[in-house]
Design an enzyme around this catalytic site. Sequence first.
Site, PDB file in Angstrom:
ATOM      1  N   CYS A   1      -4.175  -0.132   8.645  1.00  0.00           N
ATOM      2  CA  CYS A   1      -3.848  -1.549   8.479  1.00  0.00           C
ATOM      3  C   CYS A   1      -2.540  -1.851   9.214  1.00  0.00           C
ATOM      4  O   CYS A   1      -1.446  -1.733   8.646  1.00  0.00           O
ATOM      5  CB  CYS A   1      -3.736  -1.904   7.002  1.00  0.00           C
TER       6      CYS A   1
ATOM      7  N   CYS B   1      -7.257   3.253  -2.236  1.00  0.00           N
ATOM      8  CA  CYS B   1      -7.080   2.221  -1.211  1.00  0.00           C
ATOM      9  C   CYS B   1      -7.427   0.858  -1.787  1.00  0.00           C
ATOM     10  O   CYS B   1      -8.445   0.675  -2.455  1.00  0.00           O
ATOM     11  CB  CYS B   1      -7.966   2.531  -0.013  1.00  0.00           C
TER      12      CYS B   1
ATOM     13  N   ASN C   1     -24.611 -13.066  18.550  1.00  0.00           N
ATOM     14  CA  ASN C   1     -23.594 -12.359  17.756  1.00  0.00           C
ATOM     15  C   ASN C   1     -23.556 -10.906  18.221  1.00  0.00           C
ATOM     16  O   ASN C   1     -24.005 -10.004  17.516  1.00  0.00           O
ATOM     17  CB  ASN C   1     -23.933 -12.461  16.265  1.00  0.00           C
TER      18      ASN C   1
ATOM     19  N   GLN D   1     -21.819  -7.739   7.838  1.00  0.00           N
ATOM     20  CA  GLN D   1     -20.380  -7.962   7.904  1.00  0.00           C
ATOM     21  C   GLN D   1     -19.693  -7.336   6.688  1.00  0.00           C
ATOM     22  O   GLN D   1     -20.234  -7.363   5.580  1.00  0.00           O
ATOM     23  CB  GLN D   1     -20.076  -9.460   7.950  1.00  0.00           C
TER      24      GLN D   1
ATOM     25  N   CYS E   1       0.845  -1.197   0.000  1.00  0.00           N
ATOM     26  CA  CYS E   1       0.000   0.000   0.000  1.00  0.00           C
ATOM     27  C   CYS E   1       0.877   1.243   0.000  1.00  0.00           C
ATOM     28  O   CYS E   1       1.671   1.453   0.924  1.00  0.00           O
ATOM     29  CB  CYS E   1      -0.917  -0.011   1.220  1.00  0.00           C
TER      30      CYS E   1
ATOM     31  N   CYS F   1     -16.618 -10.702  17.587  1.00  0.00           N
ATOM     32  CA  CYS F   1     -15.562  -9.912  16.943  1.00  0.00           C
ATOM     33  C   CYS F   1     -14.534  -9.443  17.964  1.00  0.00           C
ATOM     34  O   CYS F   1     -13.639  -8.658  17.631  1.00  0.00           O
ATOM     35  CB  CYS F   1     -16.164  -8.721  16.201  1.00  0.00           C
TER      36      CYS F   1
END
Length: 381
Positions: free
Chosen positions: A14, A87, A313, A211, A3, A339
């Site tokens: 990231c 991106c 969830n 998601q 990147c 998550c």
Amino acid sequence: MQCDYFDAGVCHSCTFMGEPYEDQLARKQRQVASLLSDWPDLVWEPAFGSRQSHFRNKAKLVVGGTADKPTLGILDSHMRGVDLRQCGLYEPCLAASFETLAQFVQRARITPFDVATGRGELKNILATTSPSGTLMLRFVLRSTEALPRIRKNLGWLQEELPQAAVITANLLPERKAVPEGREEIVLTDQDSLPMQLDDVTLFLRPQSFFQTNTPVAKALYGQARDWVNSLANTVGIAPLHIWDLYCGVGGFALNVAGSGRDVLGVEISEQAVESARLGAATAPENATVRFMVGDANAAARAEGSSLDILIVNPPRRGIGALSDWIEKSDARWLIYSSCNANTLAKDLTAMPSYQPHAARLFDMFPQTSHSETMVLAQRMR
């Protein structure tokens, strides 16, 4: 994945950028397994990996700069716009829309919101793509001031992006660090985005959650369906009572629905439940699946505890006080999709009657430390 933005120090979202993907996945697996080490007999399925790039189906683009030269991306430490149109995280059909969206801002003369002065109108653009390549575009505005110009130029936008099936204006008058407000003004005839996942179609309304990685989401729902099918074949209970708490648009509920199963989904978001009910209308005729609006904790206590399989969830904070109700319920099995493995471990500890048997990591967020973990647990006492 390489990147240029990361290499130039422009964006560090990231955190694992540049690390070989196999090493990223192995590191996440070790971290999650360590957090769940209190259950040494837990059987881990192979981690489900992702594409390394072009996997995100949703873009949250902060708009900066000026109406003549807008930036779409993030804000720097001085609250100035940083353009990230190139991106590499986004699905190709989504990334291809960014240039047209910037041109629309120019054409409609929508002044980007300036955090420092509190002036301007356009705060964010939220864009989502379906597996078929159709788009939902949402312009997050401070007020309705720019709405006439958006309507005036809407035809141009639809000509340039004919795949944009749903276009809305979202109002966020408060100065909050949130991506969207409560009020949504739908500007197109269509108000929901169909997400085709093999034999299940989910419908996303503007403020519904889904998601961000479609192929991994399909695998996540598929794993839950496999576990439920296996349990149903083993115990032979009919009807099999299944609850899906924090059900969102019904991803888990609709995937585990079928003949001989009574499925109830509970979600606090009215828009999400409306979306889930659209999905239920396309379910097989022999599937009994229904959805209700409500807080998961309150709804569980109000509905009683007669169920066979419970699916949860929750958001990153976990299930909290709901763990006490689950511990006292008569649910024979628990499927917990998380998550945040830290709160997952904490919540499982609070439910000692359940023994985790199987688990799997799903890499929903490559190039970062985040992942999704799903655990199957059985009531032992």
